[in-house]
Structure formats: C-alpha cells, structure tokens
Write a protein that holds these residues in place. Structure first.
Motif, PDB file in Angstrom:
ATOM      1  N   ALA A 185      32.698  36.504  36.291  1.00 54.87           N
ATOM      2  CA  ALA A 185      32.486  37.313  35.093  1.00 54.87           C
ATOM      3  C   ALA A 185      32.612  36.470  33.826  1.00 54.87           C
ATOM      4  O   ALA A 185      31.778  36.562  32.904  1.00 54.87           O
ATOM      5  CB  ALA A 185      33.472  38.474  35.065  1.00 54.87           C
ATOM      6  N   VAL A 186      33.638  35.627  33.762  1.00 54.44           N
ATOM      7  CA  VAL A 186      33.876  34.813  32.576  1.00 54.44           C
ATOM      8  C   VAL A 186      32.778  33.758  32.405  1.00 54.44           C
ATOM      9  O   VAL A 186      32.275  33.523  31.297  1.00 54.44           O
ATOM     10  CB  VAL A 186      35.269  34.154  32.656  1.00 54.44           C
ATOM     11  CG1 VAL A 186      35.441  33.100  31.572  1.00 54.44           C
ATOM     12  CG2 VAL A 186      36.358  35.217  32.527  1.00 54.44           C
ATOM     13  N   VAL A 187      32.389  33.114  33.502  1.00 55.11           N
ATOM     14  CA  VAL A 187      31.351  32.083  33.424  1.00 55.11           C
ATOM     15  C   VAL A 187      30.005  32.692  33.036  1.00 55.11           C
ATOM     16  O   VAL A 187      29.258  32.129  32.221  1.00 55.11           O
ATOM     17  CB  VAL A 187      31.250  31.329  34.764  1.00 55.11           C
ATOM     18  CG1 VAL A 187      29.998  30.464  34.811  1.00 55.11           C
ATOM     19  CG2 VAL A 187      32.489  30.464  34.972  1.00 55.11           C
ATOM     20  N   ALA A 188      29.685  33.848  33.601  1.00 57.70           N
ATOM     21  CA  ALA A 188      28.439  34.519  33.226  1.00 57.70           C
ATOM     22  C   ALA A 188      28.446  34.855  31.737  1.00 57.70           C
ATOM     23  O   ALA A 188      27.420  34.693  31.043  1.00 57.70           O
ATOM     24  CB  ALA A 188      28.265  35.790  34.055  1.00 57.70           C
ATOM     25  N   TRP A 189      29.577  35.307  31.236  1.00 51.73           N
ATOM     26  CA  TRP A 189      29.702  35.616  29.808  1.00 51.73           C
ATOM     27  C   TRP A 189      29.463  34.361  28.974  1.00 51.73           C
ATOM     28  O   TRP A 189      28.736  34.382  27.970  1.00 51.73           O
ATOM     29  CB  TRP A 189      31.097  36.186  29.538  1.00 51.73           C
ATOM     30  CG  TRP A 189      31.281  36.794  28.185  1.00 51.73           C
ATOM     31  CD1 TRP A 189      30.477  36.657  27.088  1.00 51.73           C
ATOM     32  CD2 TRP A 189      32.367  37.634  27.771  1.00 51.73           C
ATOM     33  NE1 TRP A 189      30.993  37.353  26.011  1.00 51.73           N
ATOM     34  CE2 TRP A 189      32.145  37.962  26.408  1.00 51.73           C
ATOM     35  CE3 TRP A 189      33.502  38.127  28.411  1.00 51.73           C
ATOM     36  CZ2 TRP A 189      33.030  38.764  25.687  1.00 51.73           C
ATOM     37  CZ3 TRP A 189      34.374  38.925  27.680  1.00 51.73           C
ATOM     38  CH2 TRP A 189      34.140  39.246  26.351  1.00 51.73           C
ATOM     39  N   MET A 190      30.057  33.229  29.374  1.00 51.17           N
ATOM     40  CA  MET A 190      29.901  31.997  28.606  1.00 51.17           C
ATOM     41  C   MET A 190      28.460  31.510  28.619  1.00 51.17           C
ATOM     42  O   MET A 190      27.969  30.961  27.628  1.00 51.17           O
ATOM     43  CB  MET A 190      30.840  30.915  29.147  1.00 51.17           C
ATOM     44  CG  MET A 190      32.312  31.182  28.870  1.00 51.17           C
ATOM     45  SD  MET A 190      33.402  29.785  29.229  1.00 51.17           S
ATOM     46  CE  MET A 190      33.293  29.701  31.021  1.00 51.17           C
ATOM     47  N   LEU A 191      27.774  31.689  29.744  1.00 50.42           N
ATOM     48  CA  LEU A 191      26.387  31.262  29.821  1.00 50.42           C
ATOM     49  C   LEU A 191      25.469  32.152  28.981  1.00 50.42           C
ATOM     50  O   LEU A 191      24.550  31.667  28.315  1.00 50.42           O
ATOM     51  CB  LEU A 191      25.922  31.268  31.282  1.00 50.42           C
ATOM     52  CG  LEU A 191      26.462  30.138  32.164  1.00 50.42           C
ATOM     53  CD1 LEU A 191      26.118  30.405  33.628  1.00 50.42           C
ATOM     54  CD2 LEU A 191      25.910  28.786  31.726  1.00 50.42           C
ATOM     55  N   LEU A 192      25.739  33.448  29.021  1.00 49.94           N
ATOM     56  CA  LEU A 192      24.891  34.385  28.308  1.00 49.94           C
ATOM     57  C   LEU A 192      25.185  34.427  26.812  1.00 49.94           C
ATOM     58  O   LEU A 192      24.304  34.722  26.002  1.00 49.94           O
ATOM     59  CB  LEU A 192      25.041  35.788  28.904  1.00 49.94           C
ATOM     60  CG  LEU A 192      24.515  35.969  30.330  1.00 49.94           C
ATOM     61  CD1 LEU A 192      24.903  37.343  30.868  1.00 49.94           C
ATOM     62  CD2 LEU A 192      23.003  35.785  30.370  1.00 49.94           C
ATOM     63  N   ARG A 193      26.430  34.131  26.454  1.00 50.40           N
ATOM     64  CA  ARG A 193      26.821  34.194  25.049  1.00 50.40           C
ATOM     65  C   ARG A 193      27.662  32.964  24.695  1.00 50.40           C
ATOM     66  O   ARG A 193      28.887  33.041  24.619  1.00 50.40           O
ATOM     67  CB  ARG A 193      27.603  35.478  24.771  1.00 50.40           C
ATOM     68  CG  ARG A 193      27.807  35.744  23.282  1.00 50.40           C
ATOM     69  CD  ARG A 193      28.416  37.114  23.047  1.00 50.40           C
ATOM     70  NE  ARG A 193      28.598  37.352  21.625  1.00 50.40           N
ATOM     71  CZ  ARG A 193      29.128  38.472  21.110  1.00 50.40           C
ATOM     72  NH1 ARG A 193      29.508  39.447  21.933  1.00 50.40           N
ATOM     73  NH2 ARG A 193      29.261  38.615  19.806  1.00 50.40           N
ATOM     74  N   PRO A 194      27.020  31.825  24.492  1.00 47.74           N
ATOM     75  CA  PRO A 194      27.771  30.602  24.206  1.00 47.74           C
ATOM     76  C   PRO A 194      28.454  30.592  22.841  1.00 47.74           C
ATOM     77  O   PRO A 194      29.334  29.759  22.599  1.00 47.74           O
ATOM     78  CB  PRO A 194      26.694  29.509  24.285  1.00 47.74           C
ATOM     79  CG  PRO A 194      25.415  30.214  23.996  1.00 47.74           C
ATOM     80  CD  PRO A 194      25.564  31.587  24.564  1.00 47.74           C
ATOM     81  N   GLU A 195      28.087  31.506  21.977  1.00 46.74           N
ATOM     82  CA  GLU A 195      28.694  31.566  20.646  1.00 46.74           C
ATOM     83  C   GLU A 195      28.994  33.016  20.288  1.00 46.74           C
ATOM     84  O   GLU A 195      28.468  33.946  20.889  1.00 46.74           O
ATOM     85  CB  GLU A 195      27.757  30.953  19.596  1.00 46.74           C
ATOM     86  CG  GLU A 195      27.475  29.478  19.809  1.00 46.74           C
ATOM     87  CD  GLU A 195      26.450  28.940  18.829  1.00 46.74           C
ATOM     88  OE1 GLU A 195      25.902  29.748  18.062  1.00 46.74           O
ATOM     89  OE2 GLU A 195      26.198  27.723  18.836  1.00 46.74           O
ATOM     90  N   GLY A 196      29.848  33.188  19.279  1.00 47.44           N
ATOM     91  CA  GLY A 196      30.125  34.519  18.759  1.00 47.44           C
ATOM     92  C   GLY A 196      30.962  35.394  19.671  1.00 47.44           C
ATOM     93  O   GLY A 196      30.855  36.623  19.624  1.00 47.44           O
ATOM     94  N   ARG A 197      31.812  34.785  20.499  1.00 44.54           N
ATOM     95  CA  ARG A 197      32.657  35.575  21.403  1.00 44.54           C
ATOM     96  C   ARG A 197      33.914  36.044  20.670  1.00 44.54           C
ATOM     97  O   ARG A 197      34.281  35.490  19.635  1.00 44.54           O
ATOM     98  CB  ARG A 197      33.020  34.736  22.636  1.00 44.54           C
ATOM     99  CG  ARG A 197      31.791  34.362  23.472  1.00 44.54           C
ATOM    100  CD  ARG A 197      32.205  33.731  24.785  1.00 44.54           C
ATOM    101  NE  ARG A 197      32.830  32.449  24.611  1.00 44.54           N
ATOM    102  CZ  ARG A 197      32.226  31.277  24.814  1.00 44.54           C
ATOM    103  NH1 ARG A 197      30.940  31.245  25.163  1.00 44.54           N
ATOM    104  NH2 ARG A 197      32.873  30.149  24.665  1.00 44.54           N
ATOM    105  N   PRO A 198      34.600  37.061  21.209  1.00 42.07           N
ATOM    106  CA  PRO A 198      35.796  37.587  20.537  1.00 42.07           C
ATOM    107  C   PRO A 198      36.897  36.539  20.404  1.00 42.07           C
ATOM    108  O   PRO A 198      36.932  35.554  21.151  1.00 42.07           O
ATOM    109  CB  PRO A 198      36.247  38.728  21.464  1.00 42.07           C
ATOM    110  CG  PRO A 198      35.063  39.054  22.293  1.00 42.07           C
ATOM    111  CD  PRO A 198      34.274  37.810  22.441  1.00 42.07           C
ATOM    112  N   ARG A 199      37.807  36.774  19.500  1.00 40.77           N
ATOM    113  CA  ARG A 199      38.908  35.841  19.255  1.00 40.77           C
ATOM    114  C   ARG A 199      39.767  35.647  20.496  1.00 40.77           C
ATOM    115  O   ARG A 199      40.319  34.564  20.711  1.00 40.77           O
ATOM    116  CB  ARG A 199      39.788  36.355  18.095  1.00 40.77           C
ATOM    117  CG  ARG A 199      39.097  36.417  16.758  1.00 40.77           C
ATOM    118  CD  ARG A 199      40.043  36.963  15.693  1.00 40.77           C
ATOM    119  NE  ARG A 199      41.171  36.066  15.489  1.00 40.77           N
ATOM    120  CZ  ARG A 199      41.176  35.047  14.644  1.00 40.77           C
ATOM    121  NH1 ARG A 199      40.093  34.768  13.925  1.00 40.77           N
ATOM    122  NH2 ARG A 199      42.242  34.295  14.510  1.00 40.77           N
TER     123      ARG A 199
END
Length: 232
Positions: A61-75
């Motif tokens: 889940a975390v890796v998929a999130w990083m791949l799909l959204r490399p920027e602008g993630r929550p604090r």
C-alpha cells in the motif's frame, strides 16, 4: 536520474525501479500465497493473521502510494513510511532468527513467497529508506512509542484470539502451550519486543539523519529538547 547532494528523490529512475520491483514481487508472492491457501483449505483469517502478511500488505500500500504520488503527500506520510520500513525489516530479522531453519535462513531452497516476503522486500525497503531522504525531519522520541503501538496491539490481539476466540496463535514464541504457560512467555515475547524497540529506534534515527528539505518546503528552525524535531 534525479539526485540531490544528500540522496535520490522519489522520481529518480533507480528509486522508481526499486519500488516497482517491490510492488510486483510483493503482489505475485501474495497471489501465490492465496492460491496455496485455497488449495490447502487453510482459513483466510489465519493467513491474514500473520505479522509477515500484514506487514507485506502494508508495504504494498505504501509503495503504491509513493509510486502514484511522488509529491504532495501528507505531513504524516514520512512517519508511516518509516514505520512500514521498520516493520518489514524486523519481519525479515525475526523470521531468520526465530522461525526459519538454518537451511531456510541461509540457503536458497526457500519457496518463492517466503523468499520475497522475508528476504527480498525487507532488503529493498531498507535500501529505499537509505537512498531516499524523508521530506520532513522525524521526531525520534515520538516515533518509538507511536510505531510500537502496532506490534504491541498485534501481540495482545493474538493472545485474545488464541485464548478467547478460535484458539489459533500465529507464532510459537507467542503460544503458552509451547512454553508451558502464559508466565513462560515473558522471555521470548520480551526479546521480540526489545528487538522491535531497538529496530524501530534505528530506523527512526537513520531517517532523521538522512533528512534534507525538499524544494518548496521551508527549512524549519531546530528546537532543543529530548524528542524534539525541527518541525511540528
């Protein structure tokens, strides 16, 4: 390849390749597991009850999130990434030290899903943590108790399930029947919990040391104090 003076970024070719490998290998290993579970008639609730499976699913889940959204993630995403890294690395270490036979831990005869979930993904996620700095500095003093909440809850719920529900306990070091009573679990479970505290602390410290500000993020003014960080 995008780099900085202190490490790679989420968009670096090497990082994207590493994370894609984790995602594809992790999905294929878990699909293999589910096919095996169905074929052997194992209860899915037991399969999903293993810390190994849960930590690997969290990684996906975390890796998929990083791949799909490399920027602008929550604090709070850096803390989630760090906790996930700690859990999966410790999953591999506990498996190698307590659960696997010497042939499995050191040899190459281990089955594909176990190789991926206990060896490959822990190593790649540790490498990812070293290569890609966090976007904001971690508060080490807060990370340790916060990240320990899940392992402690897992331990407690495993005993509740084993003692009050269906009697199933995932690991021998958690089973009172194996050790001659609940009181005899102090040493084995205490060792595992201590390993988690040390491992989590090391991951948090490395994350703090590797941090550097990203473009568009203001460098905060450091504050002095135990557990204090340079950001809120």
């Amino acid at each position: 390849m995008t780099t900085t003076s202190r490490g790679l970024t989420d968009r670096s070719t090497l990082v994207v390749a590493l994370r894609t490998t984790v995602l594809l290998a992790g999905i294929s290993a878990e699909v293999w597991n589910l096919v095996t579970v169905a074929g052997e008639g194992e209860r899915i609730s037991e399969h999903l009850g293993y810390f190994t499976v849960q930590s690997n699913l969290l990684v996906l889940a975390v890796v998929a999130w990083m791949l799909l959204r490399p920027e602008g993630r929550p604090r709070w995403f850096d803390a989630l990434r760090g906790a996930t890294t700690a859990y999966i690395v410790l999953t591999g270490l506990v498996w190698a030290v307590l659960l696997a036979s010497p042939e499995e831990a050191l040899g190459f005869t281990v089955e594909y899903p176990s190789f991926v979930q206990h060896r490959l993904i822990p190593v790649l996620m540790a490498l990812d943590w070293l290569l890609v700095p966090t976007q904001r500095p971690l508060r080490v003093g807060r990370c340790i108790p916060a990240w320990m909440a899940y392992p402690i809850a897992y331990l407690a719920l495993s005993w509740v399930r084993g003692g009050l529900l269906d009697g199933w306990i995932p690991y021998p070091f958690l089973d009172p029947a194996v050790h001659g009573g609940i009181g005899e679990l102090v040493v084995p479970t205490g060792q595992v919990l201590l390993a988690f505290v040390v491992g989590i602390a090391l991951v948090a410290i490395v994350g703090r040391a590797r941090w550097r500000p990203r473009e568009g993020l203001e460098r905060p003014v450091p504050r002095i104090g135990v557990g204090a960080s340079a950001s809120d």
